[in-house]
Write an enzyme that holds these catalytic residues in place. Structure first.
Site, short mmCIF file in Angstrom:
data_model
loop_
_atom_site.label_atom_id
_atom_site.label_comp_id
_atom_site.label_asym_id
_atom_site.label_seq_id
_atom_site.Cartn_x
_atom_site.Cartn_y
_atom_site.Cartn_z
N ARG A 48 0.82 -1.22 0.00
CA ARG A 48 0.00 0.00 0.00
C ARG A 48 0.86 1.28 0.00
NH1 ARG A 48 -5.47 1.73 1.70
NH2 ARG A 48 -5.34 3.40 3.21
N VAL A 68 -7.08 7.67 -0.85
CA VAL A 68 -7.19 6.22 -0.95
C VAL A 68 -7.94 5.78 0.31
CG1 VAL A 68 -4.81 6.00 -0.08
CG2 VAL A 68 -5.94 4.01 -1.05
N SER A 69 -8.98 4.94 0.13
CA SER A 69 -9.86 4.58 1.24
C SER A 69 -9.11 3.91 2.39
CB SER A 69 -10.96 3.64 0.76
OG SER A 69 -11.66 4.21 -0.30
N GLN A 70 -9.71 4.02 3.56
CA GLN A 70 -9.23 3.31 4.76
C GLN A 70 -9.17 1.81 4.44
OE1 GLN A 70 -12.27 3.75 7.67
NE2 GLN A 70 -11.13 2.72 9.31
#
Ligand code: SAH
Length: 224
Positions: free
Chosen positions: A46, A72-74
């Site tokens: 990530r 960018v999403s959790q």
């Protein structure tokens, strides 16, 4: 994927242990059970999808900024949405909002072919570079308005939308295969948002409201 650990093994080792801890503490303990999703999230680096200065935050329990005021999403939200789609290796998947390409990479680990649409050219350019550098060869991306879907590649077994819409985009529903699933954040008039799971059934569509969430809005154009 061969270059993943070549730059600095110690540093990459530190990120690897942060990543494993992220999966245990943020996903497993909160009930994520889909083995393919958990394996993909242990595998995809990530931190390589965010800018250098934010890499130390990449595995934290919150969204991380990418360029152009997008995020960018959790990790938990990525895992939750993908688990809800019940993906199989052979599923044909469309993603709306490539962003930095992180979730695209997770999908590319789980299914054979991923289609992803992004409306902002600069983000798509960078995501393509990152995905290419990490060796993902089963990702097909397109610049455009994802609300229109990708008719030439339809039908899809699953569609995932990473930006909030005011209503369920009809063309996405039309591009679902029989028993296909679409997950998206839906905004209400009061400004709140919920994840909604839309299933295409024999008699029509079934809608399920899931978690409250906060996503960036689905854009109509790529101009800032
Ligand atoms: N899944 C992404 C999340 C990015 S945030 C990630 O892992 O990074 C949402 C993204 O949706 C942004 O990149 C934004 O530019 C994109 N987006 C917004 N409206 C869109 C539209 N109509 N079509 C395609 N992409 C869109």
């Amino acid at each position: 994927m061969e270059n993943r650990y070549s730059t600095d093994d110690t540093r990459e080792g530190k990120f690897l242990s942060l990543r494993f801890r992220m999966v245990e503490e943020q996903l497993v303990t909160r009930g994520i059970q889909d083995a393919a999703v958990l394996a993909a999230m242990r595998s995809v680096p990530r931190h390589q999808f965010v800018s250098e200065s934010l890499q130390s935050e990449a595995y934290a329990d919150h969204p991380v900024c990418i360029d152009h005021f997008q995020t960018v999403s959790q990790p938990y939200i990525v895992a939750y949405m993908l688990s809800a789609l019940d993906l199989e290796r052979s599923s044909r998947v469309l993603e709306i909002g490539t962003g930095c390409g992180y979730q695209t990479a997770i999908l590319a680990e789980i299914v054979e072919d991923v289609y992803s649409i992004e409306i902002l050219p600069a983000l798509l350019f960078r995501a393509n570079q990152t995905l290419d550098r990490l060796g993902y060869r089963n990702v097909h991306t397109m610049l455009g308005d994802g609300a229109l879907g990708w008719a030439a590649a339809a039908p899809f077994d699953a569609i995932i939308v990473s930006a909030a819409a005011d209503s369920v985009p009809e063309q996405l529903v039309a591009q679902l295969a029989p028993n296909g699933r679409l997950i998206l954040p839906l905004a209400s008039k009061d400004g709140s948002q919920h994840l909604v799971l839309v299933k295409r059934t024999e008699s029509g569509v079934a809608l399920d409201e899931l978690l409250p969430v906060r996503f960036v809005p689905l854009r109509k154009t790529g101009l800032s």
